[in-house]
Design a protein around this motif. Structure first.
Motif, PDB file in Angstrom:
ATOM      1  N   ASN A 109       5.842  79.306  61.294  1.00 37.06           N
ATOM      2  CA  ASN A 109       7.085  79.563  62.036  1.00 37.06           C
ATOM      3  C   ASN A 109       7.614  78.279  62.680  1.00 37.06           C
ATOM      4  OD1 ASN A 109       5.442  82.202  62.052  1.00 37.06           O
ATOM      5  ND2 ASN A 109       7.494  82.893  62.680  1.00 37.06           N
TER       6      ASN A 109
ATOM      7  N   CYS B 281       2.799  79.427  55.399  1.00 35.44           N
ATOM      8  CA  CYS B 281       4.194  79.554  55.877  1.00 35.44           C
ATOM      9  C   CYS B 281       4.121  79.584  57.398  1.00 35.44           C
ATOM     10  CB  CYS B 281       4.823  80.835  55.345  1.00 35.44           C
ATOM     11  SG  CYS B 281       4.722  80.969  53.541  1.00 35.44           S
TER      12      CYS B 281
ATOM     13  N   GLU C 264       6.789  92.379  56.109  1.00 38.04           N
ATOM     14  CA  GLU C 264       7.004  91.661  54.838  1.00 38.04           C
ATOM     15  C   GLU C 264       6.265  92.315  53.665  1.00 38.04           C
ATOM     16  OE1 GLU C 264       5.501  90.457  57.514  1.00 38.04           O
ATOM     17  OE2 GLU C 264       3.676  89.364  56.992  1.00 38.04           O
TER      18      GLU C 264
ATOM     19  N   THR D  36      10.758  87.083  60.298  1.00 43.76           N
ATOM     20  CA  THR D  36       9.595  87.362  59.441  1.00 43.76           C
ATOM     21  C   THR D  36       9.617  86.388  58.264  1.00 43.76           C
ATOM     22  OG1 THR D  36      10.502  88.836  57.746  1.00 43.76           O
ATOM     23  CG2 THR D  36      10.005  89.828  59.905  1.00 43.76           C
ATOM     24  N   PRO D  37       8.481  86.258  57.554  1.00 40.41           N
ATOM     25  CA  PRO D  37       8.387  85.324  56.409  1.00 40.41           C
ATOM     26  C   PRO D  37       8.953  85.917  55.115  1.00 40.41           C
ATOM     27  CG  PRO D  37       6.250  86.319  56.833  1.00 40.41           C
ATOM     28  CD  PRO D  37       7.164  86.837  57.900  1.00 40.41           C
TER      29      PRO D  37
ATOM     30  N   MET E 129      10.904  83.605  52.768  1.00 41.64           N
ATOM     31  CA  MET E 129      10.032  82.564  52.205  1.00 41.64           C
ATOM     32  C   MET E 129       9.156  83.180  51.099  1.00 41.64           C
ATOM     33  SD  MET E 129       9.180  79.407  52.205  1.00 41.64           S
ATOM     34  CE  MET E 129       9.777  78.693  53.745  1.00 41.64           C
TER      35      MET E 129
ATOM     36  N   GLY F 254       0.825  83.355  56.520  1.00 43.15           N
ATOM     37  CA  GLY F 254       1.855  82.928  57.460  1.00 43.15           C
ATOM     38  C   GLY F 254       1.386  83.082  58.880  1.00 43.15           C
TER      39      GLY F 254
ATOM     40  N   TRP G  30      -0.692  87.875  49.613  1.00 45.78           N
ATOM     41  CA  TRP G  30      -0.236  87.509  50.941  1.00 45.78           C
ATOM     42  C   TRP G  30      -1.352  87.898  51.904  1.00 45.78           C
ATOM     43  CZ3 TRP G  30       3.075  84.617  53.441  1.00 45.78           C
ATOM     44  CH2 TRP G  30       3.336  84.859  54.794  1.00 45.78           C
TER      45      TRP G  30
ATOM     46  N   PHE H 107       9.421  78.218  58.248  1.00 42.82           N
ATOM     47  CA  PHE H 107      10.538  79.170  58.188  1.00 42.82           C
ATOM     48  C   PHE H 107      10.996  79.503  59.596  1.00 42.82           C
ATOM     49  CE2 PHE H 107       8.560  83.208  59.418  1.00 42.82           C
ATOM     50  CZ  PHE H 107       7.199  82.923  59.292  1.00 42.82           C
TER      51      PHE H 107
END
Ligand SMILES: Nc1ncnc2c1ncn2[C@@H]1O[C@H](COP(=O)(O)OP(=O)(O)OP(=O)(O)O)[C@@H](O)[C@H]1O
Ligand SMILES: O=P(O)(O)O[C@@H]1O[C@H]([C@H](O)CO)[C@@H](O)[C@H](O)[C@@H]1O
Length: 156
Positions: free
Chosen positions: A56, A54, A123, A97-98, A101, A27, A110, A93
């Motif tokens: 922002n 992901c 996260e 924070t992700p 998602m 992300g 991640w 998203f």
């Protein structure tokens, strides 16, 4: 050939899980993509069978990076990321924070770049709860969007 319609992030996640594959996600804001981002995304993709990025939303970037950001709007940030061979899908998203998602995508891994500590990621708990692990990959030195913006301003 990945077909003419980009698959959604959820479609990619389901397809990877259906075949017992390993889903990688990462992300970030990815405003003004640079070689450090590309290196991170390629190394992240190499950890598994598909990579979902992901990204922002514009409003989320503005809250995080300040009123002058992003310099590249959401549609173009998504388009540029989607053009990378190592990126299988992009999801936008809008939260701080992700985490939400990540709940939806349930990645096995991640990934963030070296400006973060895995345990400090807000996260990280969500990643663990969905059965994944957080991995921090080393940064490429001397590459940042902030520096690119400063250099562009200085060149005017
Ligand atoms: N030079 C780099 N090498 C490897 N990964 C990077 C590098 N710069 C950023 N990243 C990673 O790319 C992801 C997106 O980061 P981000 O979009 O904030 O880039 P940035 O260049 O740091 O931007 P900014 O300067 O606006 O903070 C994060 O996981 C971050 O760790
Ligand atoms: O591009 P950045 O600044 O790496 O993106 C932010 O990363 C945060 C990070 O995942 C720690 O939580 C995230 O919370 C934020 O929404 C941005 O994606």
């Amino acid at each position: 050939m990945r077909g003419d319609r980009p698959r959604t992030a959820l479609e990619v996640a389901e397809a990877v899980r259906a075949t017992g594959g390993r889903l990688i996600a990462t992300g970030g804001c990815f405003d003004l993509l640079h070689a450090g981002h590309v290196s991170l995304l390629r190394r992240a993709r190499a950890l598994g069978d598909a990579l979902i990025v992901c990204v922002n939303s514009d409003a989320s970037v503005r809250r995080l990076k300040g009123p002058g950001r992003p310099v590249v709007g959401e549609p173009d940030r998504v388009e540029v990321l989607r053009a990378l061979e190592c990126v299988d899908a992009v999801a936008v998203f809008g939260e701080e924070t992700p985490a939400a998602m990540i709940e939806r995508l349930r990645p096995h891994v991640w990934v963030k770049g070296g400006d973060y500590e895995a345990l400090d990621l807000p996260e990280a708990e969500t990643v663990r709860r969905v059965g994944g692990e957080s991995v921090i990959l080393p940064r490429v030195s001397g590459r940042s969007t902030t520096d690119l913006i400063a250099a562009a301003r200085a060149a005017r």
